[in-house]
Design an enzyme around this catalytic site. Sequence first.
Site, short mmCIF file in Angstrom:
data_model
loop_
_atom_site.label_atom_id
_atom_site.label_comp_id
_atom_site.label_asym_id
_atom_site.label_seq_id
_atom_site.Cartn_x
_atom_site.Cartn_y
_atom_site.Cartn_z
N ASP A 1 0.37 9.04 6.26
CA ASP A 1 1.18 7.89 5.89
C ASP A 1 1.13 6.80 6.96
OD1 ASP A 1 2.54 7.05 3.71
OD2 ASP A 1 4.51 7.58 4.49
N TYR B 1 -9.26 0.91 0.53
CA TYR B 1 -9.13 -0.01 -0.60
C TYR B 1 -10.32 -0.96 -0.69
CZ TYR B 1 -4.17 1.25 -0.99
OH TYR B 1 -3.01 1.92 -1.18
N HIS C 1 -5.41 3.47 -11.73
CA HIS C 1 -5.27 4.83 -11.17
C HIS C 1 -5.19 5.89 -12.27
CE1 HIS C 1 -5.08 4.58 -6.84
NE2 HIS C 1 -4.10 3.69 -6.83
N GLU D 1 -8.36 4.99 -3.99
CA GLU D 1 -7.99 3.58 -3.79
C GLU D 1 -9.18 2.63 -3.93
OE1 GLU D 1 -5.07 2.82 -4.08
OE2 GLU D 1 -3.99 4.66 -3.59
N HIS E 1 -3.83 -2.55 -10.92
CA HIS E 1 -4.18 -1.53 -9.94
C HIS E 1 -3.57 -0.17 -10.30
CE1 HIS E 1 -5.12 -0.13 -5.77
NE2 HIS E 1 -4.07 0.64 -6.00
N GLU E 2 -2.27 -0.15 -10.50
CA GLU E 2 -1.62 1.14 -10.79
C GLU E 2 -2.12 1.72 -12.11
OE1 GLU E 2 -0.47 2.17 -8.21
OE2 GLU E 2 -0.04 0.28 -7.21
N GLU F 1 1.33 4.96 -8.63
CA GLU F 1 0.72 5.26 -9.92
C GLU F 1 1.24 6.55 -10.55
OE1 GLU F 1 -0.67 5.28 -6.87
OE2 GLU F 1 -2.24 6.79 -6.66
N1 BES Z 1 -1.23 4.93 -4.33
C1 BES Z 1 -0.92 3.71 -3.69
C2 BES Z 1 0.29 3.79 -2.83
C3 BES Z 1 0.16 4.76 -1.68
C4 BES Z 1 -1.05 5.03 -1.07
C5 BES Z 1 1.30 5.39 -1.22
C6 BES Z 1 -1.12 5.94 -0.03
C7 BES Z 1 1.23 6.28 -0.19
C8 BES Z 1 0.02 6.57 0.40
C9 BES Z 1 -0.76 2.57 -4.69
O1 BES Z 1 -1.59 2.69 -5.79
C10 BES Z 1 -1.18 1.32 -4.00
O2 BES Z 1 -2.30 1.26 -3.59
N2 BES Z 1 -0.28 0.35 -3.87
C11 BES Z 1 -0.58 -0.92 -3.25
C12 BES Z 1 -0.73 -2.00 -4.26
C13 BES Z 1 -2.12 -2.29 -4.62
C14 BES Z 1 -2.18 -3.48 -5.56
C15 BES Z 1 -3.08 -2.47 -3.49
C16 BES Z 1 0.57 -1.30 -2.37
O3 BES Z 1 1.57 -0.59 -2.36
O4 BES Z 1 0.50 -2.31 -1.71
ZN ZN Z 2 -3.62 2.42 -5.23
#
Ligand code: BES
Ligand code: ZN
Length: 640
Positions: free
Chosen positions: A407, A415, A333, A352, A329-330, A305
């Site tokens: 990470d 989520y 954010h 999330e 989703h993004e 995001e």
């Molecule tokens: N912000 C996240 C990606 C993220 C979270 C990167 C924690 C590093 C650490 C992003 O918004 C996200 O949640 N992406 C999801 C997609 C979403 C539709 C659930 C993904 O990458 O799968």
């Molecule tokens: Zn996210």
Amino acid sequence: MKRLWLAGVAFVISGGSSLCAPRADAETIDPTFDYHSYANVDQFRVRHLELDLRVDLKDKTIAGVVALELQRLDPQATQLVLDTKDLMILGVSQKATDVLGATANAHAIWVSRPFHLQKPDPILGSALVIELTPSKKGTDVIRIDYETLPASAALQWLTPKQTARHKAFLYTQSEPIGARTWIPLQDTPQVRATYKAKVHTDWDVRAVMSAENDPKARRGGDYTFVMPQPVPSYLIALAVGDLEFQETGPRTGVYAEKSMLKAAAKEFADTESMIQANEKTFGPYRWSRYDVLVMPPSFPVGGMENPRLSFITPTIIAGDKSLVSVIAHELAHSWAGNLVGNATWRDLWLNEGFTDYMESRIMTAVYGEQRASMEAVLGLNSLRADLAKLKPADQILAIDLRGRDPDEVFSEVPYEKGRLFLNYLDVKFGRERFDAFLRGYFDHFAFKSITTEQFLAYLQENLLDRFPGIVTRDQVNAWVFDSGLPADAVLPVTTMFQPVDEARAGWLAGKLPPKKFGMDWIAQQWLYFLNNMPATLLPAQLADLDKAFAFSKTPNAEIAHSWFKLVIANNYQPGFPRLEEYLNTVGRRKLIAPLYEALLNTAAGAQVAKRVFAEARLGYHPETIKAIEAIVDPQERTSE
Ligand code: BES
Ligand code: ZN
């Protein structure tokens, strides 16, 4: 609270006590303290950053300068501690106090300051300690000349061959703690800063950032960016590549390599409707433009995001808008996270969970209740699968991440459990009250980073106490601090999966041939169909399915993923060539890690995994390589 670093392990000294306690459980957690940053934020806070960077696509380095404008909270402070990891620090200087003007002003006088890098911690990197003199002035400006190293975990450098257009590509992925691998700064989401950047690179590629981008900017190698709203470090992002732009609405558009541009613009045509749906309920979109950058297939996440410019995996371009919930989703954010965000990684669920909830609301508004309900049930099912595997401590929304790499602790809990919690409040208090509450929340904390506890205090005052007798604080606490799901959770349901269950049962019983079902199913129904197959299927059954529905050729990366799980679980050899191709092109961790895990379940599969990974890793992001290495070669990693 103060912190000492001893042989790379964090020891925390609190409240003046002389007792050194090893991190983790021995000491109660301090919710306001970011255990993933060395920055002495009680003494200094970065308020603005100016970057001047040269991106060398051939040498794979970023070299340049960052000037940090610091608010000094402690006049006595004599050290500024910043976060760095795998950075070469070439020099540190301080702007002479009597010179006014822009921070990186060529006429400014800079006085060099002593500095040293502390022993690196494998997760957190090295603290950069800069010696300063006490000062009663409220601000300091520090300039750091630096260069990135090849190990920089937030950077992926793609060779021309790895991209669609045969030109090199660079992108950053700073969340959660990667910003320190390409900029020395206070790498904690508690600190928010505005930024400006100058980026210099090859004349024939375009640079974009999580800032004001000018879609009409001419190529030529020099680009300037401004981010006028304060953002946490994990939202600073940069990409450089052979990018073209196409508008999809008055304030929306797509950046992509030319070969993807048309398909992406078509797929994401509803972005403006999504923004409007969210604005109607949760207040104005405050970031002016919302563009999407289509990443190379190796992008490790589904979407990121980055403000004003979400970075998006190309794996959601299925041709039928079936996976655009990632855009919803993004975009969501832009309120949850970017506007009001987590103070530390323990509070990630505030980003999330809220976002997932809002994503559902957007999907309902734009694509209807049925589609949204199916996605919600699929989400619940993956949460259940995760809860079955996770230890109780990792099932908690406000998770204790001390001593761990944020990470690597990645699950559906922040989520989907977060979403269910908000859904619960929504149902209990009623849509009207809950919407007003959320809107007020975004206004109240706009451009701030907050802890779980701050959210709970706000919730108490503005929802629980305002409408007493509906939900107790104990019920709320159970959601946030207990493992599993509370017994009175309100779970999503859908009627759309019933025909799928029936068809699957009929087919498994040999009573229903494939040509008799599925004609009008949408992607979510196919996912549900595949995800709920019995543990074993016969080769003839898989052949029957593939012949009828061409799963191995599907342009839908999620359906392919579900299909390959069956291929692997049943060692269905005809499915393997496509599986290998998939692992060699897709770098999205969520789609490939489960496949490697499944392969590792058998000796023959493990062979395949090792062989494919040896080649495919060249195209993966550094963090993805780490994650897959841990699956494919666990011993090798621990003995490193
Ligand atoms: N912000 C996240 C990606 C993220 C979270 C990167 C924690 C590093 C650490 C992003 O918004 C996200 O949640 N992406 C999801 C997609 C979403 C539709 C659930 C993904 O990458 O799968
Ligand atoms: Zn996210």
